[in-house]
Enzyme design. Structure first.
Site, PDB file in Angstrom:
ATOM      1  N   GLY A   1      -5.516   8.305  -7.023  1.00 10.83           N
ATOM      2  CA  GLY A   1      -5.558   7.360  -8.125  1.00 10.83           C
ATOM      3  C   GLY A   1      -6.257   6.053  -7.806  1.00 10.83           C
ATOM      4  O   GLY A   1      -7.313   6.021  -7.160  1.00 10.83           O
TER       5      GLY A   1
ATOM      6  N   ASP B   1      -0.135   6.051   3.190  1.00  9.41           N
ATOM      7  CA  ASP B   1       0.466   6.755   2.061  1.00  9.41           C
ATOM      8  C   ASP B   1       1.449   7.792   2.589  1.00  9.41           C
ATOM      9  O   ASP B   1       1.446   8.119   3.779  1.00  9.41           O
ATOM     10  CB  ASP B   1      -0.629   7.440   1.228  1.00  9.41           C
ATOM     11  CG  ASP B   1      -0.207   7.709  -0.208  1.00  9.41           C
ATOM     12  OD1 ASP B   1       0.881   8.280  -0.422  1.00  9.41           O
ATOM     13  OD2 ASP B   1      -0.976   7.369  -1.119  1.00  9.41           O
TER      14      ASP B   1
ATOM     15  N   ASN C   1      -0.799  -1.533  -2.967  1.00  7.82           N
ATOM     16  CA  ASN C   1      -1.065  -0.758  -4.175  1.00  7.82           C
ATOM     17  C   ASN C   1       0.007   0.279  -4.491  1.00  7.82           C
ATOM     18  O   ASN C   1       0.090   0.746  -5.624  1.00  7.82           O
ATOM     19  CB  ASN C   1      -2.430  -0.059  -4.026  1.00  7.82           C
ATOM     20  CG  ASN C   1      -2.687   0.941  -5.125  1.00  7.82           C
ATOM     21  OD1 ASN C   1      -3.032   0.585  -6.249  1.00  7.82           O
ATOM     22  ND2 ASN C   1      -2.497   2.227  -4.818  1.00  7.82           N
TER      23      ASN C   1
ATOM     24  N   TYR D   1       9.882  -0.249 -15.056  1.00  5.82           N
ATOM     25  CA  TYR D   1       8.490  -0.420 -14.651  1.00  5.82           C
ATOM     26  C   TYR D   1       7.993  -1.811 -15.033  1.00  5.82           C
ATOM     27  O   TYR D   1       7.396  -2.523 -14.214  1.00  5.82           O
ATOM     28  CB  TYR D   1       7.629   0.656 -15.311  1.00  5.82           C
ATOM     29  CG  TYR D   1       6.185   0.646 -14.880  1.00  5.82           C
ATOM     30  CD1 TYR D   1       5.813   1.111 -13.628  1.00  5.82           C
ATOM     31  CD2 TYR D   1       5.188   0.186 -15.738  1.00  5.82           C
ATOM     32  CE1 TYR D   1       4.481   1.108 -13.232  1.00  5.82           C
ATOM     33  CE2 TYR D   1       3.867   0.179 -15.355  1.00  5.82           C
ATOM     34  CZ  TYR D   1       3.516   0.647 -14.101  1.00  5.82           C
ATOM     35  OH  TYR D   1       2.191   0.635 -13.717  1.00  5.82           O
TER      36      TYR D   1
ATOM     37  N   LYS E   1       6.842  -4.830 -12.424  1.00  6.81           N
ATOM     38  CA  LYS E   1       5.475  -5.349 -12.437  1.00  6.81           C
ATOM     39  C   LYS E   1       5.435  -6.833 -12.791  1.00  6.81           C
ATOM     40  O   LYS E   1       4.553  -7.573 -12.331  1.00  6.81           O
ATOM     41  CB  LYS E   1       4.616  -4.532 -13.411  1.00  6.81           C
ATOM     42  CG  LYS E   1       4.406  -3.087 -12.958  1.00  6.81           C
ATOM     43  CD  LYS E   1       3.777  -3.004 -11.575  1.00  6.81           C
ATOM     44  CE  LYS E   1       3.464  -1.578 -11.157  1.00  6.81           C
ATOM     45  NZ  LYS E   1       2.802  -1.500  -9.831  1.00  6.81           N
TER      46      LYS E   1
ATOM     47  N   PRO F   1      -3.921  -3.776 -14.226  1.00 11.73           N
ATOM     48  CA  PRO F   1      -4.715  -2.814 -14.990  1.00 11.73           C
ATOM     49  C   PRO F   1      -4.070  -2.475 -16.329  1.00 11.73           C
ATOM     50  O   PRO F   1      -2.848  -2.532 -16.493  1.00 11.73           O
ATOM     51  CB  PRO F   1      -4.744  -1.580 -14.081  1.00 11.73           C
ATOM     52  CG  PRO F   1      -4.291  -2.056 -12.740  1.00 11.73           C
ATOM     53  CD  PRO F   1      -3.387  -3.213 -12.997  1.00 11.73           C
TER      54      PRO F   1
ATOM     55  N   THR G   1      -5.562   8.237 -14.168  1.00 16.92           N
ATOM     56  CA  THR G   1      -5.135   8.674 -12.834  1.00 16.92           C
ATOM     57  C   THR G   1      -4.214   9.874 -12.991  1.00 16.92           C
ATOM     58  O   THR G   1      -3.818  10.230 -14.118  1.00 16.92           O
ATOM     59  CB  THR G   1      -4.359   7.558 -12.091  1.00 16.92           C
ATOM     60  OG1 THR G   1      -3.052   7.426 -12.688  1.00 16.92           O
ATOM     61  CG2 THR G   1      -5.101   6.230 -12.164  1.00 16.92           C
TER      62      THR G   1
END
Length: 253
Positions: free
Chosen positions: A17, A37, A83, A149, A153, A179, A184
């Protein structure tokens, strides 16, 4: 000459992504890059400029080790991109506490741990640096079925603003990217999740989101990565504490 020649960047959540797009962009712009990751990062990159590390971005010891391994391999750390993140779709009244904790902890703790470890290394180096955190347009306003979420954020924006002030004396800039709708692998889960709670088909869910974007298309990881790369250049030397959107003119900006 790349704009990041001689620089070293560490990207969490870099295997897919937006994260993978950021890894690829920094490599194209001349940096040596480490991707951290849960799974290996499959990228065709020069071995002398790329390292894939596996680990959990919410594990304090693992994050500290990723920074140490980056410095051991490439000699320093110039850019940290926090990220890593997750999303889930559930109304509050139906949400298990376990789901709330998973989304908020991954999205918030990974940024705290990554930014803290990077800041400590950059202060030690004594020549400044750049930290870029992942937020979202969802961090600027609430949305139904996304309370955890959105909250996480929004926290990323507040943390970024605070840390930018703390680290300015060390010439370490801290910004975040927000964004809009980016194409993704998340979108399969997003469309199916909203389909479950609204009764609409996944295709109708995607079309509904698309209709909110004046530019007429979803963004791509490359769109986000281009902005993140620029934020890390000397051209952005006076930009810190900002939440920078790439959203095709979708509100809020």
């Amino acid at each position: 000459m790349g704009v990041h020649d001689g620089k070293v960047a560490l990207v969490t959540g870099g295997a897919s992504g937006i994260g993978k797009g950021i890894v690829e962009r920094f490599l194209a712009d001349g940096a040596s890059v480490v991707s951290f990751d849960l799974k290996p990062t499959a990228i065709d990159a020069p071995k002398d400029r790329f390292l894939s590390l596996e680990g959990n971005a919410c594990d304090e010891a693992a994050v500290n080790k990723a920074v140490a391994d980056t410095v051991s391999r490439f000699g320093c750390l110039d850019v940290m991109v926090c990220n890593a993140g997750v999303i889930a779709i559930t109304p509050v009244v139906e949400m298990d506490f376990a789901e709330w904790r998973r989304v908020t902890e991954v999205n918030m703790h990974s940024i705290f741990l990554g930014a803290r470890a990077a800041a400590r290394q950059m202060i030690k180096q004594g020549r400044g640096g750049v930290i870029v955190n992942a937020s979202s347009g969802a961090g600027r306003r609430g949305a139904p079925n996304l309370s955890h979420y959105c909250a996480s954020k929004a926290a990323a924006i507040g943390f970024t603003q605070s840390l930018a002030i703390e680290l300015a004396k060390h010439r370490i800039r801290v910004n975040c990217y927000t964004p809009g709708h980016i194409q993704t692998p998340f979108w399969k889960d997003i469309s199916e999740g909203f389909s479950r709670v609204t009764g609409k088909s996944p295709d109708d869910i995607v079309k509904g989101f698309m209709d909110t974007v004046p530019w007429g298309r979803f963004g791509t990881p490359a769109d986000v990565a281009a902005a993140v790369s620029w934020i890390a250049t000397p051209d952005a030397e006076y930009i810190s504490g900002q939440a920078i959107a790439m959203n095709g003119a979708e509100l809020p900006f």
